[in-house]
Design a protein around this motif. Sequence first.
Motif, PDB file in Angstrom:
ATOM      1  N   ASP A   6       1.076  -1.149  -0.005  1.00 48.92           N
ATOM      2  CA  ASP A   6      -0.012   0.119   0.137  1.00 48.92           C
ATOM      3  C   ASP A   6       0.816   1.074  -0.019  1.00 48.92           C
ATOM      4  O   ASP A   6       1.768   1.305   0.962  1.00 48.92           O
ATOM      5  N   VAL A   7       0.517   2.210  -0.824  1.00 47.68           N
ATOM      6  CA  VAL A   7       1.670   3.133  -0.946  1.00 47.68           C
ATOM      7  C   VAL A   7       0.697   4.278  -0.826  1.00 47.68           C
ATOM      8  O   VAL A   7      -0.344   4.533  -1.320  1.00 47.68           O
ATOM      9  N   GLU A   8       1.284   5.376   0.125  1.00 48.95           N
ATOM     10  CA  GLU A   8       0.852   6.835   0.314  1.00 48.95           C
ATOM     11  C   GLU A   8       1.838   7.590   0.024  1.00 48.95           C
ATOM     12  O   GLU A   8       3.051   7.413   0.034  1.00 48.95           O
ATOM     13  N   TYR A   9       1.422   8.985  -0.091  1.00 47.61           N
ATOM     14  CA  TYR A   9       2.531  10.008  -0.275  1.00 47.61           C
ATOM     15  C   TYR A   9       2.086  11.190   0.454  1.00 47.61           C
ATOM     16  O   TYR A   9       0.692  11.573   0.529  1.00 47.61           O
ATOM     17  N   GLU A  10       2.982  12.002   0.648  1.00 46.23           N
ATOM     18  CA  GLU A  10       2.502  13.423   1.278  1.00 46.23           C
ATOM     19  C   GLU A  10       3.533  14.616   0.436  1.00 46.23           C
ATOM     20  O   GLU A  10       4.730  14.204   0.218  1.00 46.23           O
ATOM     21  N   THR A  11       3.177  15.698   0.246  1.00 42.93           N
ATOM     22  CA  THR A  11       3.918  16.492  -0.232  1.00 42.93           C
ATOM     23  C   THR A  11       4.698  17.476   0.748  1.00 42.93           C
ATOM     24  O   THR A  11       4.106  17.554   1.860  1.00 42.93           O
ATOM     25  N   VAL A  12       5.899  17.855   0.328  1.00 41.80           N
ATOM     26  CA  VAL A  12       6.699  18.812   1.097  1.00 41.80           C
ATOM     27  C   VAL A  12       6.728  20.147   0.408  1.00 41.80           C
ATOM     28  O   VAL A  12       7.060  20.305  -0.984  1.00 41.80           O
ATOM     29  N   LYS A  13       6.397  21.216   1.219  1.00 45.86           N
ATOM     30  CA  LYS A  13       6.339  22.596   0.594  1.00 45.86           C
ATOM     31  C   LYS A  13       7.403  23.449   1.064  1.00 45.86           C
ATOM     32  O   LYS A  13       7.878  23.516   2.265  1.00 45.86           O
ATOM     33  N   ASP A  14       7.823  24.313   0.131  1.00 41.52           N
ATOM     34  CA  ASP A  14       8.611  25.448   0.809  1.00 41.52           C
ATOM     35  C   ASP A  14       7.945  26.909   0.459  1.00 41.52           C
ATOM     36  O   ASP A  14       8.113  27.300  -0.611  1.00 41.52           O
ATOM     37  N   GLY A  15       7.141  27.089   1.452  1.00 41.21           N
ATOM     38  CA  GLY A  15       6.358  28.214   1.174  1.00 41.21           C
ATOM     39  C   GLY A  15       4.912  27.771   0.335  1.00 41.21           C
ATOM     40  O   GLY A  15       4.572  26.892   0.985  1.00 41.21           O
ATOM     41  N   ARG A  16       4.940  28.153  -0.857  1.00 43.77           N
ATOM     42  CA  ARG A  16       3.486  27.608  -1.614  1.00 43.77           C
ATOM     43  C   ARG A  16       4.070  26.440  -2.497  1.00 43.77           C
ATOM     44  O   ARG A  16       3.163  25.632  -2.613  1.00 43.77           O
ATOM     45  N   PRO A  17       5.168  26.668  -3.074  1.00 48.79           N
ATOM     46  CA  PRO A  17       5.416  25.425  -4.057  1.00 48.79           C
ATOM     47  C   PRO A  17       5.872  24.121  -3.386  1.00 48.79           C
ATOM     48  O   PRO A  17       6.514  24.061  -2.459  1.00 48.79           O
ATOM     49  N   VAL A  18       5.457  23.171  -4.023  1.00 48.42           N
ATOM     50  CA  VAL A  18       5.793  21.571  -3.659  1.00 48.42           C
ATOM     51  C   VAL A  18       7.291  21.194  -4.147  1.00 48.42           C
ATOM     52  O   VAL A  18       7.371  21.435  -5.391  1.00 48.42           O
ATOM     53  N   VAL A  19       7.858  21.272  -3.172  1.00 44.82           N
ATOM     54  CA  VAL A  19       9.502  20.881  -3.613  1.00 44.82           C
ATOM     55  C   VAL A  19       9.837  19.250  -3.530  1.00 44.82           C
ATOM     56  O   VAL A  19      11.042  19.001  -3.949  1.00 44.82           O
ATOM     57  N   ALA A  20       9.165  18.394  -2.706  1.00 49.29           N
ATOM     58  CA  ALA A  20       9.592  17.075  -2.508  1.00 49.29           C
ATOM     59  C   ALA A  20       8.180  16.256  -2.257  1.00 49.29           C
ATOM     60  O   ALA A  20       7.159  16.752  -1.809  1.00 49.29           O
ATOM     61  N   VAL A  21       8.327  14.919  -2.261  1.00 52.04           N
ATOM     62  CA  VAL A  21       7.378  14.161  -1.792  1.00 52.04           C
ATOM     63  C   VAL A  21       7.900  12.923  -1.024  1.00 52.04           C
ATOM     64  O   VAL A  21       9.005  12.441  -1.481  1.00 52.04           O
ATOM     65  N   ILE A  22       7.333  12.765   0.014  1.00 49.54           N
ATOM     66  CA  ILE A  22       7.749  11.677   0.598  1.00 49.54           C
ATOM     67  C   ILE A  22       6.512  10.492   0.487  1.00 49.54           C
ATOM     68  O   ILE A  22       5.353  10.704   0.565  1.00 49.54           O
ATOM     69  N   PHE A  23       7.152   9.118   0.088  1.00 47.48           N
ATOM     70  CA  PHE A  23       6.204   8.054  -0.147  1.00 47.48           C
ATOM     71  C   PHE A  23       6.377   7.171   0.975  1.00 47.48           C
ATOM     72  O   PHE A  23       7.752   7.070   1.633  1.00 47.48           O
ATOM     73  N   TYR A  24       5.197   6.455   1.503  1.00 44.63           N
ATOM     74  CA  TYR A  24       5.100   5.552   2.593  1.00 44.63           C
ATOM     75  C   TYR A  24       4.745   4.464   1.836  1.00 44.63           C
ATOM     76  O   TYR A  24       3.918   4.214   1.246  1.00 44.63           O
ATOM     77  N   PHE A  25       5.589   3.098   2.214  1.00 47.03           N
ATOM     78  CA  PHE A  25       5.341   2.010   1.773  1.00 47.03           C
ATOM     79  C   PHE A  25       4.858   0.852   2.806  1.00 47.03           C
ATOM     80  O   PHE A  25       5.676   0.820   3.867  1.00 47.03           O
ATOM     81  N   LYS A  26       3.841   0.270   2.575  1.00 46.24           N
ATOM     82  CA  LYS A  26       3.301  -0.743   3.819  1.00 46.24           C
ATOM     83  C   LYS A  26       3.153  -2.057   3.316  1.00 46.24           C
ATOM     84  O   LYS A  26       2.173  -2.066   2.303  1.00 46.24           O
ATOM     85  N   GLU A  27       3.577  -2.982   3.510  1.00 45.77           N
ATOM     86  CA  GLU A  27       3.120  -4.310   3.080  1.00 45.77           C
ATOM     87  C   GLU A  27       1.796  -4.764   3.548  1.00 45.77           C
ATOM     88  O   GLU A  27       1.404  -4.632   4.458  1.00 45.77           O
ATOM     89  N   LYS A  28       1.125  -5.203   2.525  1.00 42.06           N
ATOM     90  CA  LYS A  28      -0.229  -5.709   2.505  1.00 42.06           C
ATOM     91  C   LYS A  28      -0.197  -6.937   3.416  1.00 42.06           C
ATOM     92  O   LYS A  28       0.687  -7.755   3.254  1.00 42.06           O
ATOM     93  N   PRO A  29      -1.197  -7.076   4.303  1.00 37.82           N
ATOM     94  CA  PRO A  29      -1.162  -8.319   4.983  1.00 37.82           C
ATOM     95  C   PRO A  29      -1.729  -9.402   3.915  1.00 37.82           C
ATOM     96  O   PRO A  29      -2.334  -9.288   3.042  1.00 37.82           O
ATOM     97  N   GLN A  30      -0.896 -10.892   4.356  1.00 33.14           N
ATOM     98  CA  GLN A  30      -1.095 -11.613   3.610  1.00 33.14           C
ATOM     99  C   GLN A  30      -2.640 -12.388   3.728  1.00 33.14           C
ATOM    100  O   GLN A  30      -2.972 -12.605   4.903  1.00 33.14           O
ATOM    101  N   LEU A  31      -3.214 -12.670   2.761  1.00 27.78           N
ATOM    102  CA  LEU A  31      -4.407 -13.181   2.964  1.00 27.78           C
ATOM    103  C   LEU A  31      -4.241 -14.633   3.267  1.00 27.78           C
ATOM    104  O   LEU A  31      -3.389 -15.678   2.565  1.00 27.78           O
ATOM    105  N   SER A  32      -5.148 -15.535   4.235  1.00 28.68           N
ATOM    106  CA  SER A  32      -4.943 -16.871   4.377  1.00 28.68           C
ATOM    107  C   SER A  32      -6.199 -17.525   3.561  1.00 28.68           C
ATOM    108  O   SER A  32      -7.184 -16.921   3.744  1.00 28.68           O
ATOM    109  N   LEU A  33      -6.043 -18.709   2.964  1.00 30.56           N
ATOM    110  CA  LEU A  33      -7.107 -19.285   2.472  1.00 30.56           C
ATOM    111  C   LEU A  33      -7.454 -20.411   3.540  1.00 30.56           C
ATOM    112  O   LEU A  33      -6.993 -21.352   3.621  1.00 30.56           O
TER     113      LEU A  33
END
Length: 85
Positions: free
Chosen positions: A43-70
């Motif tokens: 599962d990937v999410e992100y947030e923006t980093v601003k320097d004043g008004r403009p977006v200057v960077a992006v931080i991405f977060y990666f989380k492993e999805k839970p394994q499904l059991s059958l």
Amino acid sequence: MKKSVEELKRSFGALDKYKKWSEFERRVIKPAVKSLNEHTSYDVEYETVKDGRPVVAVIFYFKEKPQLSLDLYRDSEIPQPSATH
């Protein structure tokens, strides 16, 4: 993982293509994140980093999805190996 907007644009071959962050986000970042979420075990999410008004960077977060059991069998229905050899 933190990446500058310039690094991201370079990675996607879009250094000169999208002048506004909103266009780059709409046409590149959001579809890429959606695709990763649909087709990978993360599962990937992100947030923006601003320097004043403009977006200057992006931080991405990666989380492993839970394994499904059958649950193919109830505990009492689990086949046991035969004792005959």
